[in-house]
Scaffold this motif. Structure first.
Motif, PDB file in Angstrom:
ATOM      1  N   ASN A   2       0.850  -1.181   0.000  1.00 29.74           N
ATOM      2  CA  ASN A   2       0.000   0.000   0.000  1.00 29.74           C
ATOM      3  C   ASN A   2       0.891   1.237   0.000  1.00 29.74           C
ATOM      4  N   ILE A   3       0.989   1.880  -1.150  1.00 29.32           N
ATOM      5  CA  ILE A   3       1.893   3.015  -1.310  1.00 29.32           C
ATOM      6  C   ILE A   3       1.328   4.241  -0.602  1.00 29.32           C
ATOM      7  N   HIS A   4       2.205   4.885   0.158  1.00 31.54           N
ATOM      8  CA  HIS A   4       1.844   6.120   0.852  1.00 31.54           C
ATOM      9  C   HIS A   4       2.315   7.331   0.040  1.00 31.54           C
ATOM     10  N   GLN A   5       3.584   7.332  -0.381  1.00 33.10           N
ATOM     11  CA  GLN A   5       4.151   8.441  -1.144  1.00 33.10           C
ATOM     12  C   GLN A   5       5.157   7.922  -2.155  1.00 33.10           C
ATOM     13  N   MET A   6       5.331   8.713  -3.226  1.00 31.83           N
ATOM     14  CA  MET A   6       6.364   8.445  -4.216  1.00 31.83           C
ATOM     15  C   MET A   6       7.087   9.746  -4.510  1.00 31.83           C
ATOM     16  N   SER A   7       8.360   9.631  -4.804  1.00 32.92           N
ATOM     17  CA  SER A   7       9.165  10.793  -5.165  1.00 32.92           C
ATOM     18  C   SER A   7      10.131  10.372  -6.260  1.00 32.92           C
ATOM     19  N   VAL A   8      10.294  11.229  -7.267  1.00 33.71           N
ATOM     20  CA  VAL A   8      11.286  11.000  -8.316  1.00 33.71           C
ATOM     21  C   VAL A   8      12.028  12.313  -8.506  1.00 33.71           C
ATOM     22  N   GLN A   9      13.327  12.267  -8.292  1.00 38.64           N
ATOM     23  CA  GLN A   9      14.170  13.456  -8.418  1.00 38.64           C
ATOM     24  C   GLN A   9      15.382  13.118  -9.276  1.00 38.64           C
ATOM     25  N   TYR A  10      15.817  14.094 -10.045  1.00 36.80           N
ATOM     26  CA  TYR A  10      17.040  13.919 -10.822  1.00 36.80           C
ATOM     27  C   TYR A  10      18.234  14.246  -9.935  1.00 36.80           C
ATOM     28  N   ASP A  11      19.198  13.334  -9.867  1.00 40.61           N
ATOM     29  CA  ASP A  11      20.436  13.552  -9.132  1.00 40.61           C
ATOM     30  C   ASP A  11      21.526  13.840 -10.161  1.00 40.61           C
ATOM     31  N   GLU A  12      21.917  15.102 -10.240  1.00 44.99           N
ATOM     32  CA  GLU A  12      22.865  15.529 -11.275  1.00 44.99           C
ATOM     33  C   GLU A  12      24.232  14.861 -11.105  1.00 44.99           C
ATOM     34  N   ARG A  13      24.675  14.725  -9.874  1.00 42.85           N
ATOM     35  CA  ARG A  13      25.986  14.125  -9.626  1.00 42.85           C
ATOM     36  C   ARG A  13      26.017  12.667 -10.092  1.00 42.85           C
ATOM     37  N   GLN A  14      24.960  11.917  -9.833  1.00 40.06           N
ATOM     38  CA  GLN A  14      24.880  10.518 -10.243  1.00 40.06           C
ATOM     39  C   GLN A  14      24.398  10.374 -11.686  1.00 40.06           C
ATOM     40  N   ASP A  15      23.789  11.425 -12.236  1.00 43.71           N
ATOM     41  CA  ASP A  15      23.145  11.394 -13.546  1.00 43.71           C
ATOM     42  C   ASP A  15      22.154  10.232 -13.615  1.00 43.71           C
ATOM     43  N   ALA A 129      25.584  -6.425  -7.931  1.00 43.67           N
ATOM     44  CA  ALA A 129      24.126  -6.550  -7.879  1.00 43.67           C
ATOM     45  C   ALA A 129      23.692  -7.177  -6.561  1.00 43.67           C
ATOM     46  N   SER A 130      22.650  -6.630  -5.998  1.00 45.32           N
ATOM     47  CA  SER A 130      22.171  -7.138  -4.713  1.00 45.32           C
ATOM     48  C   SER A 130      21.220  -8.315  -4.877  1.00 45.32           C
ATOM     49  N   GLY A 131      20.626  -8.444  -6.052  1.00 48.57           N
ATOM     50  CA  GLY A 131      19.632  -9.491  -6.266  1.00 48.57           C
ATOM     51  C   GLY A 131      18.278  -9.125  -5.694  1.00 48.57           C
ATOM     52  N   ALA A 132      18.178  -7.943  -5.099  1.00 45.93           N
ATOM     53  CA  ALA A 132      16.924  -7.501  -4.493  1.00 45.93           C
ATOM     54  C   ALA A 132      15.962  -7.001  -5.567  1.00 45.93           C
ATOM     55  N   SER A 133      14.694  -6.990  -5.211  1.00 48.15           N
ATOM     56  CA  SER A 133      13.684  -6.488  -6.134  1.00 48.15           C
ATOM     57  C   SER A 133      12.558  -5.830  -5.352  1.00 48.15           C
ATOM     58  N   LEU A 134      11.841  -4.975  -6.027  1.00 51.69           N
ATOM     59  CA  LEU A 134      10.692  -4.304  -5.453  1.00 51.69           C
ATOM     60  C   LEU A 134       9.523  -4.513  -6.398  1.00 51.69           C
ATOM     61  N   GLU A 135       8.424  -5.001  -5.865  1.00 52.19           N
ATOM     62  CA  GLU A 135       7.234  -5.253  -6.671  1.00 52.19           C
ATOM     63  C   GLU A 135       6.157  -4.249  -6.277  1.00 52.19           C
ATOM     64  N   LEU A 136       5.662  -3.521  -7.273  1.00 51.66           N
ATOM     65  CA  LEU A 136       4.604  -2.545  -7.062  1.00 51.66           C
ATOM     66  C   LEU A 136       3.389  -2.938  -7.879  1.00 51.66           C
ATOM     67  N   ASN A 137       2.220  -2.841  -7.291  1.00 50.81           N
ATOM     68  CA  ASN A 137       0.968  -3.022  -8.016  1.00 50.81           C
ATOM     69  C   ASN A 137       0.286  -1.665  -8.048  1.00 50.81           C
ATOM     70  N   LEU A 138       0.271  -1.062  -9.230  1.00 51.09           N
ATOM     71  CA  LEU A 138      -0.197   0.308  -9.372  1.00 51.09           C
ATOM     72  C   LEU A 138      -1.541   0.381 -10.067  1.00 51.09           C
ATOM     73  N   GLN A 139      -2.476   1.082  -9.446  1.00 50.94           N
ATOM     74  CA  GLN A 139      -3.721   1.420 -10.114  1.00 50.94           C
ATOM     75  C   GLN A 139      -3.402   2.516 -11.128  1.00 50.94           C
ATOM     76  N   ALA A 140      -4.315   2.764 -12.039  1.00 48.40           N
ATOM     77  CA  ALA A 140      -4.090   3.768 -13.083  1.00 48.40           C
ATOM     78  C   ALA A 140      -3.760   5.133 -12.473  1.00 48.40           C
ATOM     79  N   THR A 141      -4.432   5.507 -11.383  1.00 50.59           N
ATOM     80  CA  THR A 141      -4.173   6.831 -10.800  1.00 50.59           C
ATOM     81  C   THR A 141      -2.740   6.941 -10.285  1.00 50.59           C
ATOM     82  N   LEU A 142      -2.246   5.900  -9.615  1.00 56.18           N
ATOM     83  CA  LEU A 142      -0.863   5.930  -9.145  1.00 56.18           C
ATOM     84  C   LEU A 142       0.119   5.917 -10.311  1.00 56.18           C
ATOM     85  N   LEU A 143      -0.225   5.217 -11.367  1.00 55.88           N
ATOM     86  CA  LEU A 143       0.637   5.190 -12.544  1.00 55.88           C
ATOM     87  C   LEU A 143       0.682   6.566 -13.197  1.00 55.88           C
ATOM     88  N   HIS A 144      -0.455   7.257 -13.259  1.00 52.35           N
ATOM     89  CA  HIS A 144      -0.455   8.645 -13.763  1.00 52.35           C
ATOM     90  C   HIS A 144       0.483   9.505 -12.917  1.00 52.35           C
TER      91      HIS A 144
END
Length: 191
Positions: A2-15, A129-144
């Protein structure tokens, strides 16, 4: 999850794009998206949201143009009500993957019958590689919302390249002994 928040930011140093997802259980998942994976993933996310929105039984759209128009209308409606001004809350969140973000190397997408997109983000290439994974199930609104955040970060990153395929002008260097390109010719370099 159950997703509470999402954030996407560009990190210039890491590109790279820094993606942060928190859930209702007070966990934060940190991910890196490279330019390559982001630009390959974006069209698939955009197509998935069109598929999800076109499956709405109240407004079934059968042709591609109508489906895209419907998705765009729903996107505009969602964005007009969405809250993108609240800062990402980091207090009292556990970090199941640790402080360092997971470098996403593989992504699997599957549109589910229940009107959700299953998005599996994985780190599985290379020695570190860590071999880890994250699984998200997104409704259309969250995908928007996710698409909006990615597109805003892409503008800051300036990763979208202009389309030069239709250029007809001639490009030449200022030095007469340098490389010269004219449409219809092969590009050659001089040593």
């Amino acid at each position: 999850m159950n997703i509470h928040q999402m954030s996407v930011q560009y990190d210039e140093r890491q590109d790279r794009l820094s993606v942060r997802v928190s859930n209702q259980v007070k966990q934060e998942f940190r991910l890196w998206l490279t330019r390559s994976i982001t630009l390959r993933l974006l069209p698939h996310l955009q197509a998935a949201v069109v598929r999800l929105e076109s499956r709405d039984p109240q407004v079934m759209a059968t042709d591609t143009t109508a489906q895209q128009m419907l998705a765009e209308l729903k996107r505009e409606n969602f964005l007009s009500h969405a809250d993108f001004s609240t800062p990402f809350a980091t207090q009292n969140l556990s970090l199941p993957f640790g402080e360092a973000p997971l470098l996403i190397t593989d992504v699997q997408l599957k549109v589910l019958n229940g009107g959700r997109l299953n998005l599996l983000l994985q780190d599985k290439t290379g020695e570190s590689a860590s071999g880890a994974s994250l699984e998200l199930n997104l409704q259309a609104t969250l995908l928007h919302g996710l698409l909006h955040l990615i597109e805003a970060a892409l503008k800051k990153a300036k990763w979208q390249q202009p389309d030069f395929s239709n250029r007809t002008d001639t490009v030449e260097t200022l030095q007469s002994d340098g490389p010269v390109y004219r449409p219809g010719e092969h590009v050659s370099t001089y040593a």
